[in-house]
Design an enzyme around this catalytic site. Structure first.
Site, PDB file in Angstrom:
ATOM      1  N   CYS A  56       0.836  -1.196   0.000  1.00  0.00           N
ATOM      2  CA  CYS A  56       0.000   0.000   0.000  1.00  0.00           C
ATOM      3  C   CYS A  56       0.877   1.254   0.000  1.00  0.00           C
ATOM      4  O   CYS A  56       0.407   2.329   0.317  1.00  0.00           O
ATOM      5  CB  CYS A  56      -0.940   0.003   1.211  1.00  0.00           C
ATOM      6  SG  CYS A  56      -0.106  -0.068   2.803  1.00  0.00           S
ATOM      7  N   ASP A 112      -3.166  13.999   2.948  1.00  0.00           N
ATOM      8  CA  ASP A 112      -2.698  12.648   3.259  1.00  0.00           C
ATOM      9  C   ASP A 112      -3.905  11.772   3.565  1.00  0.00           C
ATOM     10  O   ASP A 112      -4.930  12.262   4.037  1.00  0.00           O
ATOM     11  CB  ASP A 112      -1.761  12.661   4.468  1.00  0.00           C
ATOM     12  CG  ASP A 112      -0.756  11.509   4.430  1.00  0.00           C
ATOM     13  OD1 ASP A 112      -1.036  10.511   3.747  1.00  0.00           O
ATOM     14  OD2 ASP A 112       0.284  11.612   5.092  1.00  0.00           O
ATOM     15  N   GLY A 186     -15.557  20.670   5.294  1.00  0.00           N
ATOM     16  CA  GLY A 186     -16.039  19.956   4.121  1.00  0.00           C
ATOM     17  C   GLY A 186     -15.170  18.757   3.842  1.00  0.00           C
ATOM     18  O   GLY A 186     -14.407  18.304   4.691  1.00  0.00           O
ATOM     19  N   GLY A 187     -15.271  18.247   2.606  1.00  0.00           N
ATOM     20  CA  GLY A 187     -14.469  17.104   2.213  1.00  0.00           C
ATOM     21  C   GLY A 187     -15.188  16.274   1.183  1.00  0.00           C
ATOM     22  O   GLY A 187     -16.010  16.778   0.418  1.00  0.00           O
ATOM     23  N   THR A 189     -16.681  12.018   0.561  1.00  0.00           N
ATOM     24  CA  THR A 189     -16.872  10.631   0.978  1.00  0.00           C
ATOM     25  C   THR A 189     -17.204   9.790  -0.240  1.00  0.00           C
ATOM     26  O   THR A 189     -18.042  10.181  -1.059  1.00  0.00           O
ATOM     27  CB  THR A 189     -18.014  10.519   2.012  1.00  0.00           C
ATOM     28  OG1 THR A 189     -17.725  11.355   3.120  1.00  0.00           O
ATOM     29  CG2 THR A 189     -18.157   9.092   2.498  1.00  0.00           C
TER      30      THR A 189
END
Length: 401
Positions: A56, A112, A186-187, A189
């Protein structure tokens, strides 16, 4: 009332406070108990990070070539900022630093995200947020103006698991942001095969608010502000449920040792590097980076390669969470911990400090945080490389009770 029923009631109370966003949650918080949330006792958040043997992490040499290419493109952009007397750091270390059109200000920004590495959703949220903010702190930036959250919800979660776990992750992330004096506005999903959690941290600052990480000089010392061994600790904890793995390490460590190390790792990873960053200004740091996915040596090499002066870093001491060096050795050195290659998550700052100020820095951070920092190496004349000596001194850092 029995001890078990008392624990169950306390866990349920903590769960209700977490879901409600109560600021007193941590005051009575116990380790995450799936049963208190009406989940199966066997629930493990880390199972939603199962990549079935795939790496990963992008290899550091591949990433370095990519960054070099981006940096060349970046430096060839138009000259609209050439009149601004602010160094345009760009891409390559912990943050991008871009001069703005207005009043000598800079945009400092980082992002990140990663997969779950602990089984407590609330703590996973805190760790993810601390990890994002750490890139700002590595530049000596102590104030964050805004955060965005990036969340991937695993398609393998049941509806019940999703409804319990995701709000707790979000609550942990938000609480860590509040601790840092900022907020999440915010962001994004998405639905994803694996659970992922991370974010974006942004601040606007003046040039004196950040420390350009390229001024190390001969005679400086290297200070590390968190212990190593977090990956070993979280893996050892997962192996408690895997007899074939546990049998490899049980001769050098007890179950209690592993649980203490795991909690020390969670505590360390969720702790902000904000005070460490603030003290970098007080004690005239010459540069810094945070120790994360490429391990201590990988990040030390990256920092060394960016120095203006012809210097190299030599590391003599390795502070490691108690018993984790022995566990790493018992695993046939698969982690490469003492060689500096074991990944860390939300690790400490690796700081170049004037020799005469380093001890005072370590004393001050312990006074303010209650946690140690360590002088782990020196800066000497060289060709911008870093190395760990053949037989470094391992400092056993007590695990959390």
């Amino acid at each position: 009332m029995s001890y078990q029923s008392s624990v169950a009631q306390d866990s349920l109370a903590a769960a209700q406070l977490e879901m409600a966003g109560n600021p007193n949650t941590l005051a009575l918080r116990r380790p995450f108990d799936p049963v208190a949330h009406d989940l199966e006792a066997s629930f493990r958040l880390t199972r939603f990070a199962d990549l079935k043997g795939r790496s990963c992490k992008v290899p550091q040499d591949v990433l370095s070539k990519l960054v070099e290419s981006l940096q060349q493109d970046y430096s060839q952009q138009d000259d609209q900022f050439m009149h601004v007397a602010i160094p345009r750091i760009g891409i390559g270390l912990d943050c991008s630093v871009t001069p703005l059109r207005h009043g000598g200000l800079c945009l400092v920004q980082t992002t990140d995200f990663f997969y779950p590495l602990v089984d407590d959703p609330y703590m996973m949220g805190k760790i993810a947020c601390a990890n994002v903010l750490s890139d700002l702190y590595a530049m000596g930036v102590t104030e964050c103006d805004n955060m965005l959250m990036l969340l991937g919800v695993s398609t393998k979660m049941t509806e019940k698991e999703r409804d319990v776990v995701i709000p707790l992750i979000m609550r942990g992330f938000k609480d860590s942001a509040l601790e840092a004096g900022t907020s999440v506005t915010g962001g994004q999903t998405v639905i994803n095969p694996w659970c992922t959690i991370g974010g974006v941290a942004t601040t606007i600052c003046q040039p004196n608010e950040y420390i350009v990480p390229d001024n190390a000089v001969m005679g400086d010392v290297l200070v590390l502000t968190k212990p190593l061994g977090t990956q070993v600790a979280v893996n050892a904890h997962q192996w408690l449920d895997q007899p074939e793995r546990w049998n490899r390490i049980k001769l050098v460590v007890s179950e209690e040792d592993v649980r203490k190390a795991y909690h020390r790792a969670m505590d360390s990873m969720s702790r902000l590097n904000r005070i460490a960053a603030r003290l970098m200004h007080k004690y005239n740091a010459h540069g810094s980076t945070d120790v994360t996915g490429f391990g201590l040596l990988g990040h030390a090499q990256n920092l060394a390669s960016h120095q203006k002066n012809e210097v190299s870093f030599v590391i003599h001491n390795l502070p490691v969470i108690a018993k984790m060096a022995a566990v790493a050795k018992a695993c046939g050195n698969m982690f490469q911990l003492l060689q500096g290659h074991a990944p860390e998550t939300s690790g400490g700052l690796l700081i170049c400090l004037p020799r005469e100020q380093a001890a005072a820095y370590c004393k001050d951070i312990e006074k303010q945080e209650g946690y140690q920092a360590w002088i782990i190496g020196i800066v000497e004349k060289g060709n911008r490389t870093a190395r760990i000596i053949d037989k470094p001194r391992v400092i056993e850092v007590p695990a959390k009770d």
